[in-house]
Write an enzyme that holds these catalytic residues in place. Sequence first.
Site, mmCIF file in Angstrom:
data_model
loop_
_atom_site.group_PDB
_atom_site.id
_atom_site.type_symbol
_atom_site.label_atom_id
_atom_site.label_comp_id
_atom_site.label_asym_id
_atom_site.label_seq_id
_atom_site.Cartn_x
_atom_site.Cartn_y
_atom_site.Cartn_z
ATOM 1 N N CYS A 52 0.826 -1.206 0.000
ATOM 2 C CA CYS A 52 0.000 0.000 0.000
ATOM 3 C C CYS A 52 0.861 1.257 0.000
ATOM 4 O O CYS A 52 0.453 2.294 -0.538
ATOM 5 C CB CYS A 52 -0.951 -0.003 1.191
ATOM 6 N N HIS A 68 -1.616 1.202 7.473
ATOM 7 C CA HIS A 68 -2.099 1.128 6.093
ATOM 8 C C HIS A 68 -2.027 2.517 5.483
ATOM 9 O O HIS A 68 -2.296 3.521 6.154
ATOM 10 C CB HIS A 68 -3.538 0.609 6.082
#
EC number: 3.4.19.12
Length: 712
Positions: free
Chosen positions: A282, A636
Amino acid sequence: MLAMDTCKHVGQLQLAQDHSSLNPQKWHCVDCNTTESIWACLSCSHVACGRYIEEHALKHFQESSHPVALEVNEMYVFCYLCDDYVLNDNTTGDLKLLRRTLSAIKSQNYHCTTRSGRFLRSMGTGDDSYFLHDGAQSLLQSEDQLYTALWHRRRILMGKIFRTWFEQSPIGRKKQEEPFQEKIVVKREVKKRRQELEYQVKAELESMPPRKSLRLQGLAQSTIIEIVSVQVPAQTPASPAKDKVLSTSENEISQKVSDSSVKRRPIVTPGVTGLRNLGNTCYMNSVLQVLSHLLIFRQCFLKLDLNQWLAMTASEKTRSCKHPPVTDTVVYQMNECQEKDTGFVCSRQSSLSSGLSGGASKGRKMELIQPKEPTSQYISLCHELHTLFQVMWSGKWALVSPFAMLHSVWRLIPAFRGYAQQDAQEFLCELLDKIQRELETTGTSLPALIPTSQRKLIKQVLNVVNNIFHGQLLSQVTCLACDNKSNTIEPFWDLSLEFPERYQCSGKDIASQPCLVTEMLAKFTETEALEGKIYVCDQCNSKRRRFSSKPVVLTEAQKQLMICHLPQVLRLHLKRFRWSGRNNREKIGVHVGFEEILNMEPYCCRETLKSLRPECFIYDLSAVVMHHGKGFGSGHYTAYCYNSEGGFWVHCNDSKLSMCTMDEVCKAQAYILFYTQRVTENGHSKLLPPELLLGSQHPNEDADTSSNEILS
């Protein structure tokens, strides 16, 4: 962390054959798509987030009664029936082997051995990982195609539903009545133009010989051509009458095409293409989305492809003996030159396939091509960016899997090799540095083999890459004894902004206290007193001889940083992670307020204020990178990007993209902010040369041909 020594449910565990713990592409929650605190069920293929995120793993246990799950990043094992972490293993030792295999996958080191003495190579036949397998790539290729097809189908259905509702609303009825008369006039004009065209064609045909003899004559000649052309190279020319008929029909077709108001439209808005998470990637996806949405950066790499001149010079050198051909040795030396500072040399492969998980097939429709490795022995990040941007901005794909980009990053930036979680800011700095070195190496190595136009293009792109984020700081130190000022110019490519002192200590009430990015900029440019008498002032030591035995005069001083040259794209890195203890870095989770428009005038030196017009200090927000989570080594990354093609903001969460408002963007917990200068110092809104602006708005039409050559 307390844990149970023995758990009977783990002892009874039978590992599912389709579990997802060893598949990095599935290391994200199937419900919310986060990569933070990911738990893989060991009884099925389900993967979900932990109870401190959205509790999707707990919900899966409540629905399926599967008690044992493995945290793929920290490799903890948890039993939901016992509601505790467990330490024991089952009789076959599956958990121990899972942990060792996970460690090998993350580090991409498959040379550790199992209990039987065999090498741990279950996830790959070579040094590369699971994602290089043909089966895995074919599967993800089908998934990318299916995802795009489903996205397109939902879009069409939603459009039909909306149009039906809108036509029945009062506003819709009024809208339909207004253009009704205009449509009638347009239809009459089209009908009249069609009739005139038919009369013209009919008149031309009547002035020719009879159609029957013409058809027979043309048929006979075409038959002769077809038979003779196999044996005789020269073809018999067709009759003038037939040429005239063919040209007339071609003109008619081209006229109809030009008259048609229906134009080819992209399936999706260019740039609204998700990037598949290939296993804790990510950080890479968010940075690539931001760079592709920066207009100047994108246009440069849509225009430039370094692999083009490599292929061209290799073919030309085989025909002429002026210069030696581009051999494996030359390519190897170029790669070695690229990596001499890091000490990493790229290994050469004997057989390499195509460049990205995206491309074009015959005709208009593009097919994703899942390559094992980049197309050339010369691994080029610039080429991978070019290919990736071609697909992302073609308007044809809702999802793409950037296999070759990740492979190139692993080869050229070895610090990011593997599936461990990484920092987006560090990756961005390393990526831009590597791109700059690659352009410099390519432009200076073997100049005789590179065409002049290509050298000029490389130089222009290098100039843009060097200057797009480049700014200058004025470091001014003032001696408090004599008030003498010493000025030093320092370059910068981003501004790392520290939080005010009230956020540097742990406390529950800190997160509720507001903080503004303008306050952090003011702290960055404020006057700072140096501790004690540590400054060697030139003015105070001017009367002292160079080789004098007298001690150096040390004085108190103060220091201030101010901006003296503004970059076109301003990167603001918010230093959210601070050291807590010896080896722990914790996150400052306070919300930082930022606006869509930023005025940098208060943070510039006087000379800059005098030399620039007021509008040169105005910046518009272009992108925001966010970090979700509490720790430095976990969490994230997502990004908010402004899409200039559609004129809207889009939230990029790996494969999931969604439109959003400016209010949603301003509520984000920003980690990196990107602001674009509205007007440059030269009075222009763009830094690009005219050559790069020409024909590079977006590759909707070019992607069908150029991408086919690159990716197939």
